[in-house]
Design a protein around this motif. Structure first.
Motif, PDB file in Angstrom:
ATOM      1  N   ILE A  75      20.384   0.639  -4.511  1.00 51.42           N
ATOM      2  CA  ILE A  75      19.576   1.520  -5.205  1.00 51.42           C
ATOM      3  C   ILE A  75      20.154   3.872  -5.306  1.00 51.42           C
ATOM      4  CG2 ILE A  75      17.174   2.641  -5.230  1.00 51.42           C
ATOM      5  CD1 ILE A  75      16.062   0.079  -4.210  1.00 51.42           C
ATOM      6  N   LYS A 135      22.265   3.532  -8.041  1.00 55.21           N
ATOM      7  CA  LYS A 135      21.665   3.187  -9.093  1.00 55.21           C
ATOM      8  C   LYS A 135      22.267   3.043 -10.595  1.00 55.21           C
ATOM      9  CE  LYS A 135      17.357   5.999 -11.831  1.00 55.21           C
ATOM     10  NZ  LYS A 135      16.902   7.696 -11.951  1.00 55.21           N
ATOM     11  N   ASP A 155      22.687   0.953 -14.096  1.00 52.96           N
ATOM     12  CA  ASP A 155      21.735   0.376 -15.256  1.00 52.96           C
ATOM     13  C   ASP A 155      21.111  -0.728 -15.164  1.00 52.96           C
ATOM     14  OD1 ASP A 155      21.989   3.053 -17.027  1.00 52.96           O
ATOM     15  OD2 ASP A 155      24.347   2.193 -15.914  1.00 52.96           O
ATOM     16  N   ALA A 208      11.459   1.247  -7.015  1.00 53.23           N
ATOM     17  CA  ALA A 208      12.617   1.907  -7.722  1.00 53.23           C
ATOM     18  C   ALA A 208      12.847   1.612  -9.067  1.00 53.23           C
ATOM     19  CB  ALA A 208      14.010   1.098  -6.924  1.00 53.23           C
ATOM     20  N   TYR A 242      13.032  -0.299 -11.092  1.00 54.14           N
ATOM     21  CA  TYR A 242      13.843  -1.943 -12.171  1.00 54.14           C
ATOM     22  C   TYR A 242      12.828  -2.980 -12.747  1.00 54.14           C
ATOM     23  CZ  TYR A 242      18.216  -0.240 -11.097  1.00 54.14           C
ATOM     24  OH  TYR A 242      19.942   0.811 -10.493  1.00 54.14           O
ATOM     25  N   LEU A 248      17.093  -0.849 -15.466  1.00 54.75           N
ATOM     26  CA  LEU A 248      15.975   0.419 -15.771  1.00 54.75           C
ATOM     27  C   LEU A 248      15.581   0.465 -17.735  1.00 54.75           C
ATOM     28  CD1 LEU A 248      18.928   2.911 -14.677  1.00 54.75           C
ATOM     29  CD2 LEU A 248      16.251   1.858 -12.959  1.00 54.75           C
TER      30      LEU A 248
END
Length: 454
Positions: free
Chosen positions: A231, A234, A236, A281, A283, A293
């Protein structure tokens, strides 16, 4: 029935449905290389001018065996194998181009493995330049590759970026050292972070991480730590797969036994832990086993109803024709499948003898195409609808008549000519698709060829 009871009930072997019919149920007796070539030509005429075609290139070499792996690999530290293999892949593509009526328009190109970054940047450059020679690129062409964080250099990233690659997929699986040791797959958070930041600085527009739940010795504590690190980095997209324990297919998995694996309840808890952390988070779940995302094209494809699924998994790109190059690669002409020989030596010998190295396949019947349509709808849209023409097929009607349990358990809502997967049912997509798998139903269902569905 509680969700835990449903998980116990539906914890049966089921395909992942990256194709239909699935490979174990191909009708090889009615397949021939001549039929396959005709299928390629026909599909090429329909797809090339409109959507373009996809290429998948299988690069099988790895320096060490990851014991969880279900892919076709060749383990060696001898990098002298690179050059002859790349020459053979380029030659195989030329054999296909020789039968096509005009220049291919390439919309999608993916390097898988094995470990594509086993190959040197220069050899990868030579390969891609040979592949793109005498081809046109679609305006929306997208190139991607899989990589091992421990051996991917900045030179790999720069070289492939300059050739048009914008998407990168890193195999991570788990950062827990106990898990890494038993599956023989090592990469540190620092290595993953370095490759990720280098790729972003170079200009890559989408980075995917592969994570696996249900691995041997995996714990909630270890997985929590892994996903917290993920996380922070990050990516995609995240592919969050359930480990497929098939030691009868992959002997490397015999390094551990089922005693090392989480049981059905523990496996479910691992999945829910990861799922909840990722959605909290930011997603969004995409189809089955994927998260993205909202800025990623996979999410946009799901929202717009354009999500597609093929042998490479979920994609926002649709092409009717996908040609697989390299040892064991699978091709898809939409109305036909073909797989290359699985041994490197056999592959090299056939290609160097100017033969397309296909050794088995399947030509889809009208019923196959019908079932494929509905399974693909369910996997990509969580719904499907049917017409009066569909109801003229007895096996399809039988499938509809087998939905009672799924409906009673709250996994689907069935209307007169429409089926919607519920939010609860999305956890059981593979089980729902099995109902429409006429080829599987017609065979001995007790023959174990697939991994556990949940």
């Amino acid at each position: 029935m509680t969700e835990q009871n449903l998980i116990q009930k539906y914890a049966v072997a089921a395909p992942r449905y990256t194709s239909y019919p699935t490979v174990p149920y191909w009708d090889e007796t009615s397949f021939s290389k001549e039929k396959w070539i005709n299928a390629v030509k026909s599909s090429f005429e329909l797809s090339n001018t409109n959507s373009g075609i996809s290429l998948y290139i299988h690069l099988p070499y790895c320096e060490s065996l990851c014991t969880y792996c279900g892919c076709n690999t060749r383990i060696t530290k001898n990098h002298e194998v690179e050059k002859p293999y790349i020459k053979a892949v380029a030659k195989e593509w030329q054999l296909y181009k020789n039968i096509l009526p005009h220049k291919p328009v390439i919309k999608e190109l993916h390097l898988g493995g094995g470990t594509p970054t086993f190959f040197s940047p220069q050899h990868l450059k030579n390969l891609i330049e040979a592949i793109l020679k005498d081809c046109n690129l679609h305006p929306e062409a997208e190139f991607s590759f899989e990589a091992h964080p421990a051996n991917t250099t900045e030179a790999h990233l720069k070289t492939l970026y300059q050739l048009g690659f914008k998407r990168l997929s890193l195999g991570i699986q788990d950062f827990d050292e106990k898990v890494q040791e038993i599956i023989n797959r090592y990469q540190s958070v620092e290595q993953v972070n370095l490759v990720t930041q280098q790729a972003r600085n170079i200009g890559y527009t989408s980075i995917n991480y592969d994570l696996i739940y249900g691995l041997p010795l995996q714990s909630k504590k270890g997985l929590l730590a892994t996903i917290n690190e993920v996380i922070l980095l990050k990516p995609d997209r995240i592919a969050y797969y359930g480990y497929a324990h098939v030691p009868w297919v992959k002997p490397g998995q015999r390094k551990f036994t089922e005693a090392h694996l989480p049981n059905t309840q523990e496996r479910q808890e691992l999945y829910e832990l990861g799922r909840n952390m990722l959605t909290e988070a930011g997603y969004v779940e995409i189809g089955m086993d994927h998260f993205a995302l909202k800025s990623d094209s996979l999410y946009k494809a799901q929202i717009e109803g354009n999500l597609h699924r093929n042998f490479m998994g979920y994609t926002h790109q649709y092409t009717q024709l996908m040609i697989g190059l390299g040892v064991s690669a699978i091709s898809d002409s939409w109305d036909g499948f073909a797989q290359n020989v699985k041994k490197v030596e056999d592959y090299l010998a056939l290609v160097n003898a100017n033969e397309i190295p296909v050794f088995k396949g399947h030509i889809l019947t009208k019923e196959d195409l019908l079932m494929r349509k509905h399974i693909l709808n369910l996997m990509c849209k969580s719904q499907t609808s049917w017409s009066a023409l569909d109801l003229m097929n007895d096996n399809f009607v039988d499938s509809l008549n087998c939905l009672h349990d799924l409906e009673a358990d709250g996994l689907i809502v069935k209307h007169e000519n429409f089926l919607q997967v519920t939010k609860l049912g999305e956890r059981f997509l593979r089980n729902i698709c099995v109902v429409f798998d006429a080829r599987l139903r017609q065979k001995d269902l007790e023959t174990v060829v697939f991994s556990q569905a949940n």
